[in-house]
Motif scaffolding. Structure first.
Motif, PDB file in Angstrom:
ATOM      1  N   LEU A 275      41.522  20.253 -13.939  1.00  0.00           N
ATOM      2  CA  LEU A 275      40.491  20.476 -12.923  1.00  0.00           C
ATOM      3  C   LEU A 275      40.887  21.579 -11.953  1.00  0.00           C
ATOM      4  O   LEU A 275      42.026  21.669 -11.525  1.00  0.00           O
ATOM      5  N   GLY A 276      39.901  22.372 -11.612  1.00  0.00           N
ATOM      6  CA  GLY A 276      40.094  23.370 -10.564  1.00  0.00           C
ATOM      7  C   GLY A 276      39.526  22.805  -9.277  1.00  0.00           C
ATOM      8  O   GLY A 276      39.960  21.778  -8.774  1.00  0.00           O
ATOM      9  N   ASN A 277      38.507  23.442  -8.777  1.00  0.00           N
ATOM     10  CA  ASN A 277      37.837  23.007  -7.559  1.00  0.00           C
ATOM     11  C   ASN A 277      36.856  21.889  -7.912  1.00  0.00           C
ATOM     12  O   ASN A 277      35.774  22.140  -8.434  1.00  0.00           O
ATOM     13  N   ILE A 278      37.235  20.648  -7.612  1.00  0.00           N
ATOM     14  CA  ILE A 278      36.384  19.523  -8.024  1.00  0.00           C
ATOM     15  C   ILE A 278      35.084  19.452  -7.237  1.00  0.00           C
ATOM     16  O   ILE A 278      34.098  18.931  -7.731  1.00  0.00           O
ATOM     17  N   LYS A 279      35.076  19.981  -6.028  1.00  0.00           N
ATOM     18  CA  LYS A 279      33.825  20.004  -5.259  1.00  0.00           C
ATOM     19  C   LYS A 279      32.802  20.927  -5.939  1.00  0.00           C
ATOM     20  O   LYS A 279      31.621  20.642  -5.956  1.00  0.00           O
ATOM     21  N   ARG A 280      33.275  22.037  -6.504  1.00  0.00           N
ATOM     22  CA  ARG A 280      32.392  22.975  -7.193  1.00  0.00           C
ATOM     23  C   ARG A 280      31.755  22.316  -8.421  1.00  0.00           C
ATOM     24  O   ARG A 280      30.652  22.642  -8.808  1.00  0.00           O
ATOM     25  N   ARG A 281      32.475  21.373  -9.014  1.00  0.00           N
ATOM     26  CA  ARG A 281      31.979  20.674 -10.196  1.00  0.00           C
ATOM     27  C   ARG A 281      30.925  19.627  -9.840  1.00  0.00           C
ATOM     28  O   ARG A 281      30.283  19.092 -10.724  1.00  0.00           O
ATOM     29  N   GLY A 282      30.787  19.296  -8.558  1.00  0.00           N
ATOM     30  CA  GLY A 282      29.825  18.275  -8.170  1.00  0.00           C
ATOM     31  C   GLY A 282      30.371  16.880  -8.381  1.00  0.00           C
ATOM     32  O   GLY A 282      29.697  16.011  -8.915  1.00  0.00           O
ATOM     33  N   VAL A 283      31.608  16.657  -7.954  1.00  0.00           N
ATOM     34  CA  VAL A 283      32.260  15.361  -8.098  1.00  0.00           C
ATOM     35  C   VAL A 283      31.990  14.530  -6.846  1.00  0.00           C
ATOM     36  O   VAL A 283      32.129  15.026  -5.725  1.00  0.00           O
ATOM     37  N   VAL A 284      31.606  13.269  -7.049  1.00  0.00           N
ATOM     38  CA  VAL A 284      31.399  12.352  -5.936  1.00  0.00           C
ATOM     39  C   VAL A 284      32.772  11.962  -5.406  1.00  0.00           C
ATOM     40  O   VAL A 284      33.527  11.247  -6.063  1.00  0.00           O
ATOM     41  N   LEU A 285      33.109  12.467  -4.220  1.00  0.00           N
ATOM     42  CA  LEU A 285      34.413  12.255  -3.616  1.00  0.00           C
ATOM     43  C   LEU A 285      34.195  11.940  -2.138  1.00  0.00           C
ATOM     44  O   LEU A 285      33.619  12.757  -1.414  1.00  0.00           O
ATOM     45  N   LYS A 286      34.623  10.757  -1.716  1.00  0.00           N
ATOM     46  CA  LYS A 286      34.441  10.351  -0.324  1.00  0.00           C
ATOM     47  C   LYS A 286      35.342  11.184   0.585  1.00  0.00           C
ATOM     48  O   LYS A 286      36.376  11.694   0.159  1.00  0.00           O
ATOM     49  N   ASP A 287      34.953  11.283   1.863  1.00  0.00           N
ATOM     50  CA  ASP A 287      35.772  12.016   2.831  1.00  0.00           C
ATOM     51  C   ASP A 287      37.178  11.432   2.855  1.00  0.00           C
ATOM     52  O   ASP A 287      37.355  10.217   2.944  1.00  0.00           O
ATOM     53  N   GLY A 288      38.155  12.308   2.746  1.00  0.00           N
ATOM     54  CA  GLY A 288      39.547  11.880   2.799  1.00  0.00           C
ATOM     55  C   GLY A 288      40.101  11.355   1.482  1.00  0.00           C
ATOM     56  O   GLY A 288      41.293  11.076   1.380  1.00  0.00           O
ATOM     57  N   GLN A 289      39.250  11.208   0.481  1.00  0.00           N
ATOM     58  CA  GLN A 289      39.686  10.680  -0.805  1.00  0.00           C
ATOM     59  C   GLN A 289      40.319  11.798  -1.632  1.00  0.00           C
ATOM     60  O   GLN A 289      39.759  12.878  -1.769  1.00  0.00           O
ATOM     61  N   THR A 290      41.476  11.521  -2.189  1.00  0.00           N
ATOM     62  CA  THR A 290      42.146  12.502  -3.043  1.00  0.00           C
ATOM     63  C   THR A 290      41.717  12.285  -4.490  1.00  0.00           C
ATOM     64  O   THR A 290      41.149  11.245  -4.838  1.00  0.00           O
ATOM     65  N   LEU A 291      42.033  13.259  -5.325  1.00  0.00           N
ATOM     66  CA  LEU A 291      41.763  13.108  -6.755  1.00  0.00           C
ATOM     67  C   LEU A 291      42.512  11.903  -7.309  1.00  0.00           C
ATOM     68  O   LEU A 291      41.974  11.152  -8.120  1.00  0.00           O
ATOM     69  N   LYS A 292      43.730  11.686  -6.859  1.00  0.00           N
ATOM     70  CA  LYS A 292      44.520  10.534  -7.315  1.00  0.00           C
ATOM     71  C   LYS A 292      43.834   9.226  -6.908  1.00  0.00           C
ATOM     72  O   LYS A 292      43.757   8.282  -7.710  1.00  0.00           O
ATOM     73  N   ASP A 293      43.334   9.148  -5.672  1.00  0.00           N
ATOM     74  CA  ASP A 293      42.598   7.960  -5.216  1.00  0.00           C
ATOM     75  C   ASP A 293      41.387   7.718  -6.109  1.00  0.00           C
ATOM     76  O   ASP A 293      41.114   6.591  -6.518  1.00  0.00           O
ATOM     77  N   LEU A 294      40.657   8.791  -6.374  1.00  0.00           N
ATOM     78  CA  LEU A 294      39.456   8.702  -7.213  1.00  0.00           C
ATOM     79  C   LEU A 294      39.820   8.218  -8.611  1.00  0.00           C
ATOM     80  O   LEU A 294      39.158   7.342  -9.170  1.00  0.00           O
TER      81      LEU A 294
END
Length: 169
Positions: free
Chosen positions: A110-129
């Motif tokens: 993964l590169g920029n996960i926000k660019r991919r349109g990933v549902v990610l809560k504020d403060g949540q890391t990729l590892k948390d997700l």
């Protein structure tokens, strides 16, 4: 068995494998993320920005529940496992396959996960997700494919083989 539904983290290869699997099986290919974008006339990240995570998940649930195609390989978005109605429908009617990759491999892909349109809560890391979703992917699957270290062809062979075994049961 009706459809083959692929789940897993963003970057797991659902769409890539889905297209190839559809060709091998003679099925249609459906990318649920594309259906979501088409339903709203926006990119995933724009839908999330406009409606927030909860609004996006409602749209995602409705789109996935509304798929009525037969004999299709469906690549779901990574957040589809939050959509209880859709996942229960898939579990009852289709064969759900979780493409299971370790966190390190997902992070490398993964590169920029926000660019991919990933549902990610504020403060949540990729590892948390990853940790949060893994439990749901395991809950909502008939087949859990351990894909670590597999190339595209090896993964395709593994998925197709599991489908053939499941059909014979």
């Amino acid at each position: 068995m009706n459809n083959i539904v692929l789940t897993g983290m963003p970057g797991a290869g659902k769409s890539t494998i889905g297209v190839l699997l559809a060709k091998v099986l003679g099925y249609k290919f459906i990318d649920a993320d594309i259906l979501i974008q088409n339903s709203q006339g926006m990119l995933l990240r724009e839908i999330i920005a406009k409606y927030g995570d909860d609004g996006f998940l409602k749209i995602e649930n409705d789109v996935n529940k509304g798929i009525t195609d037969q004999h299709a390989v469906i690549a779901t978005g990574g957040s589809a496992v939050y959509c209880t109605d859709a996942m229960e429908k898939y579990m009852a009617e289709d064969t759900v396959i979780y493409i299971n990759l370790p966190y390190e491999e997902i992070a490398n892909r993964l590169g920029n996960i926000k660019r991919r349109g990933v549902v990610l809560k504020d403060g949540q890391t990729l590892k948390d997700l990853y940790n949060e979703r893994t439990k749901l992917y395991e809950k909502y699957c008939h087949i859990n494919i351990k894909a670590e270290g597999l190339g595209i062809e090896e993964l395709l062979d593994s998925v197709a083989g599991m489908i053939i075994v499941r059909r014979d049961l």
